[in-house]
Motif scaffolding. Structure first.
Motif, PDB file in Angstrom:
ATOM      1  N   ASN A 105      88.698 100.155  52.129  1.00 42.94           N
ATOM      2  CA  ASN A 105      88.697 101.560  52.538  1.00 42.94           C
ATOM      3  C   ASN A 105      87.328 102.199  52.325  1.00 42.94           C
ATOM      4  O   ASN A 105      86.838 102.938  53.186  1.00 42.94           O
ATOM      5  N   ARG A 106      86.696 101.931  51.191  1.00 43.44           N
ATOM      6  CA  ARG A 106      85.342 102.465  50.949  1.00 43.44           C
ATOM      7  C   ARG A 106      84.378 101.976  52.017  1.00 43.44           C
ATOM      8  O   ARG A 106      83.592 102.738  52.573  1.00 43.44           O
ATOM      9  N   ARG A 107      84.462 100.684  52.315  1.00 44.62           N
ATOM     10  CA  ARG A 107      83.551 100.125  53.320  1.00 44.62           C
ATOM     11  C   ARG A 107      83.825 100.733  54.690  1.00 44.62           C
ATOM     12  O   ARG A 107      82.914 101.021  55.456  1.00 44.62           O
ATOM     13  N   ARG A 108      85.106 100.894  54.987  1.00 46.57           N
ATOM     14  CA  ARG A 108      85.495 101.455  56.283  1.00 46.57           C
ATOM     15  C   ARG A 108      84.864 102.829  56.461  1.00 46.57           C
ATOM     16  O   ARG A 108      84.244 103.124  57.489  1.00 46.57           O
ATOM     17  N   ARG A 109      84.998 103.683  55.452  1.00 43.80           N
ATOM     18  CA  ARG A 109      84.440 105.023  55.560  1.00 43.80           C
ATOM     19  C   ARG A 109      82.927 104.959  55.729  1.00 43.80           C
ATOM     20  O   ARG A 109      82.347 105.690  56.523  1.00 43.80           O
ATOM     21  N   PHE A 110      82.315 104.070  54.979  1.00 44.79           N
ATOM     22  CA  PHE A 110      80.863 103.929  55.046  1.00 44.79           C
ATOM     23  C   PHE A 110      80.426 103.495  56.446  1.00 44.79           C
ATOM     24  O   PHE A 110      79.535 104.090  57.037  1.00 44.79           O
ATOM     25  N   SER A 130      80.937 106.146  59.124  1.00 44.45           N
ATOM     26  CA  SER A 130      79.994 107.255  59.030  1.00 44.45           C
ATOM     27  C   SER A 130      78.599 106.827  59.481  1.00 44.45           C
ATOM     28  O   SER A 130      77.878 107.591  60.112  1.00 44.45           O
ATOM     29  N   ARG A 131      78.234 105.572  59.197  1.00 49.12           N
ATOM     30  CA  ARG A 131      76.933 105.082  59.651  1.00 49.12           C
ATOM     31  C   ARG A 131      76.870 105.017  61.180  1.00 49.12           C
ATOM     32  O   ARG A 131      75.874 105.415  61.777  1.00 49.12           O
ATOM     33  N   MET A 140      79.244  95.437  50.383  1.00 56.77           N
ATOM     34  CA  MET A 140      78.524  96.663  50.744  1.00 56.77           C
ATOM     35  C   MET A 140      77.050  96.372  51.033  1.00 56.77           C
ATOM     36  O   MET A 140      76.475  96.931  51.946  1.00 56.77           O
ATOM     37  N   GLN A 145      75.209  97.333  54.386  1.00 54.43           N
ATOM     38  CA  GLN A 145      74.051  98.232  54.415  1.00 54.43           C
ATOM     39  C   GLN A 145      72.924  97.601  55.232  1.00 54.43           C
ATOM     40  O   GLN A 145      72.329  98.236  56.099  1.00 54.43           O
ATOM     41  N   TYR A 158      72.911 103.762  45.136  1.00 51.53           N
ATOM     42  CA  TYR A 158      73.531 104.287  46.356  1.00 51.53           C
ATOM     43  C   TYR A 158      73.030 105.711  46.594  1.00 51.53           C
ATOM     44  O   TYR A 158      72.921 106.506  45.653  1.00 51.53           O
ATOM     45  N   GLU A 166      75.604 107.752  51.145  1.00 52.22           N
ATOM     46  CA  GLU A 166      76.447 106.550  51.093  1.00 52.22           C
ATOM     47  C   GLU A 166      77.655 106.772  50.181  1.00 52.22           C
ATOM     48  O   GLU A 166      78.781 106.410  50.528  1.00 52.22           O
ATOM     49  N   ALA A 224      80.123 109.041  51.900  1.00 59.04           N
ATOM     50  CA  ALA A 224      80.846 108.354  52.972  1.00 59.04           C
ATOM     51  C   ALA A 224      81.926 107.459  52.386  1.00 59.04           C
ATOM     52  O   ALA A 224      83.081 107.502  52.818  1.00 59.04           O
ATOM     53  N   MET A 225      81.579 106.691  51.383  1.00 63.87           N
ATOM     54  CA  MET A 225      82.546 105.748  50.821  1.00 63.87           C
ATOM     55  C   MET A 225      83.735 106.470  50.185  1.00 63.87           C
ATOM     56  O   MET A 225      84.855 105.990  50.229  1.00 63.87           O
ATOM     57  N   LEU A 226      83.454 107.622  49.585  1.00 57.63           N
ATOM     58  CA  LEU A 226      84.524 108.328  48.881  1.00 57.63           C
ATOM     59  C   LEU A 226      85.229 109.353  49.762  1.00 57.63           C
ATOM     60  O   LEU A 226      86.229 109.936  49.363  1.00 57.63           O
TER      61      LEU A 226
END
Ligand SMILES: Cc1ncc(COP(=O)(O)O)c(C=O)c1O
Lengths: 389, 158
Positions: free
Chosen positions: A297-302, A305-306, A371, A375, B15, B19, B22-24
């Protein structure tokens, strides 16, 4: 000289090789490629599961099991399914343990489809459905799903594609490659259309554990649907067990009986050691699964957003571990974009067209990577985008 | 939420706010404030770098010194701890349950020798010391050093 044309089956020869294959070949020939193209978890199988397999080997559990799978495992599967979806299946005659979700899909289609039957498949989707339908003599009928509908299958689309020959609907949510999910309202709409027909549903729920925010809902739990739904699931994605080759199918007894017949003739039984490992997965690994889901989930959001930062429109996926951004703004086709990406920045992603013609304009990016890897890869994608502006 | 933020920072203190946000799933603009609060509250005590010593020429050894302590003099337990902590070469000091009372990690052979012979042995309250030299570190601060693990998954799969 032998003419293999005459030796091979026409049906098989007519099946196109997977579009993914081509990119695999390119990626292999470029040095130093980093990939976003993989459809399997980056986590190791949780230790408890591996330990159970080691114990099984030490105890010499190396012979065939019952055709349908170890009864102990089937009981765990049935109780897990009920816990997760609220749908009750008998472990004795409504549960078959298969060689991955893959075999489950294959034998379900073979058990249901007569030559000439039409099978509805929503696209973009996982690559195996249409070829397997063809092998069974069926006719795949594809329904395009759209980003504007969050890649959901809409009831009116379904209705429009039903003919007297329609036999089966393959429903695959959470979806590979789009990450789309269907809510219970969405599924009720689909159930409403199917209610007065004789159409069965193959529901591929292999990504059921991997949803972010909303809980997965099975179409088998919709009113009146259980009796005509075949539910496919497996251990590959949820428990990071792709190499163990273990899945299962739940179906009403008269269907399960026929599925079991094919399973028995085709593979006898699923790998025994894997079955012992899977018992541990269902009993002890809720916590590990939750940890993997939060990391995804953290990666998905990241990642989402990127992509939005880069100006690639990206619908927010709520399941699986893929994002499916549009590359239309670059003026390139999916294939052109992916080729440029791999040649110039050595990043491998899969063109959307590998998942059906309607995947044109999209690429599939997997976030089953660390991550740090993400990145790095996303920075490289950003170079390509800036370069084309 | 702060727990999640801390977990991420412990993994990688570098981070960016964007970043982390976004992750949180929270605005990046709120991240700086949350970190400042964690610092002000003394929850975050510092940021450090995990170095793989094997990759450097400097091969300063590390030792773990076990101390048995019995307070007799006016120094007291905290006095002993404070004395030990002030050395730069001392990387960590921890109170232990079990066979001994304090575990002290020290960097550099000279520092170890000096600490043991010149300092600790002169304190009446220190009953005994046992020095163990570290031969190799496999994992530090949650980071696995020197992995030779490859991604075996191939480049693309459906
Ligand atoms: C949608 C979908 N279904 C089924 C499978 C098959 O998985 P397995 O055979 O490993 O259970 C996959 C694997 O990528 C998939 O993405």
């Amino acid at each position: 000289m032998t003419d293999y044309k005459n030796i091979l089956s026409d049906t098989v020869r007519d099946i196109k090789p997977s579009g993914i294959r081509r990119f695999f070949d390119i990626a292999q020939n470029v040095k130093g490629v980093i990939s976003l193209g993989v459809g399997e978890p980056d986590f190791h199988t949780p230790w408890d599961i591996r330990a159970a397999a080691i114990t099984a080997l030490e105890k010499g559990k190396t012979v065939y099991t019952a055709n349908a799978g170890l009864s102990e495992l089937r009981e765990e599967i049935a109780s897990y399914t009920e816990r997760k979806t609220g749908v009750k299946y008998s472990p004795d005659n409504e549960t078959v343990v298969t060689v991955g979700g893959s075999e489950a899909i294959d034998i379900t289609i073979r058990a249901l489809v007569n030559p000439g039957d039409e099978v509805l498949i929503h696209e973009p989707c996982f690559v195996c459905y249409a070829p397997l339908v063809r092998l069974a003599g069926g006719v795949p009928v594809t329904i395009t799903t759209y980003a504007r509908d969050k890649f959901k299958l809409l009831p009116e689309q379904l209705l429009k594609n039903i003919t007297p020959k329609t036999k089966l609907l393959i429903l695959a949510y959470p979806n590979n490659p789009t990450g789309a999910i269907m809510t219970s309202e969405d599924l009720n709409g689909i159930a409403g259309v199917l209610k007065d027909t004789g159409i069965a549903v193959l529901s591929d729920e292999i990504y059921a554990e991997l949803t972010y925010g909303k809980k997965h809902v099975s179409i088998a739990s919709a009113d009146g649907m259980k009796e005509r739904v075949v539910m496919v699931n497996g251990f590959s994605k949820a428990f990071a067990m792709t190499g163990w080759r273990l899945g299962y199918v739940h179906a009403p007894a008269p269907i399960a009986e026929q599925i079991l017949k094919i399973h028995q003739y085709a593979v006898m039984c699923s790998p025994t050691v894997s079955q012992y490992a899977a018992i541990a997965a269902l009993r002890n690994c809720d916590c590990e699964v939750r940890a993997m889901v939060s990391e995804y989930n953290r990666r998905r959001r990241f990642v989402v957003s990127r992509f939005n930062e880069m100006g690639l429109r990206c619908f927010e996926p709520e399941g699986a571990f893929y994002v499916f951004p549009s590359v239309e703004s670059t003026g390139m086709t999916s294939e052109q974009f992916c080729e440029k990406l791999i040649m110039e920045q050595k990043v491998a992603a899969v063109p959307g067209t590998a998942f059906g013609d309607c995947g044109e304009g999209f690429i599939r990016v997997s976030y089953a990577y660390s991550m740090k890897h993400l990145q790095d890869a996303l920075e490289r994608i950003e170079y390509v985008i800036k370069d084309t502006e | 939420m702060n727990n999640e933020l801390l977990k991420l920072l412990k993994k990688n203190a570098r981070y960016s706010d964007e970043e982390l946000g976004a992750m949180l799933g929270i605005p990046a603009s709120e991240i700086a404030g949350q970190i400042k609060k964690l610092e002000d509250d003394g929850i975050i005590r510092g940021y450090t770098t995990v170095v793989d010593g094997d990759k450097l020429d400097d091969d300063a050894v590390c030792a773990i010194i076990e101390l048995k302590v019995k307070t007799k003099s006016g120094l007291g337990f905290n006095g002993i701890v404070n004395m030990i902590m002030q050395f730069d070469e001392v990387e960590s000091v921890a109170l232990m349950a079990g066979d001994y009372d304090l575990a002290v990690t020290v960097r550099g052979a000279k520092a170890v020798a000096f600490l043991v012979s010149q300092r600790l042995s002169t304190i009446d309250d220190v009953l005994s010391t046992a020095t163990h030299f570290v031969l190799k570190k496999y994992k530090e601060n949650g980071v696995i050093l020197n992995t030779d693990e490859n991604d075996e998954r191939g480049f693309v799969s459906p």
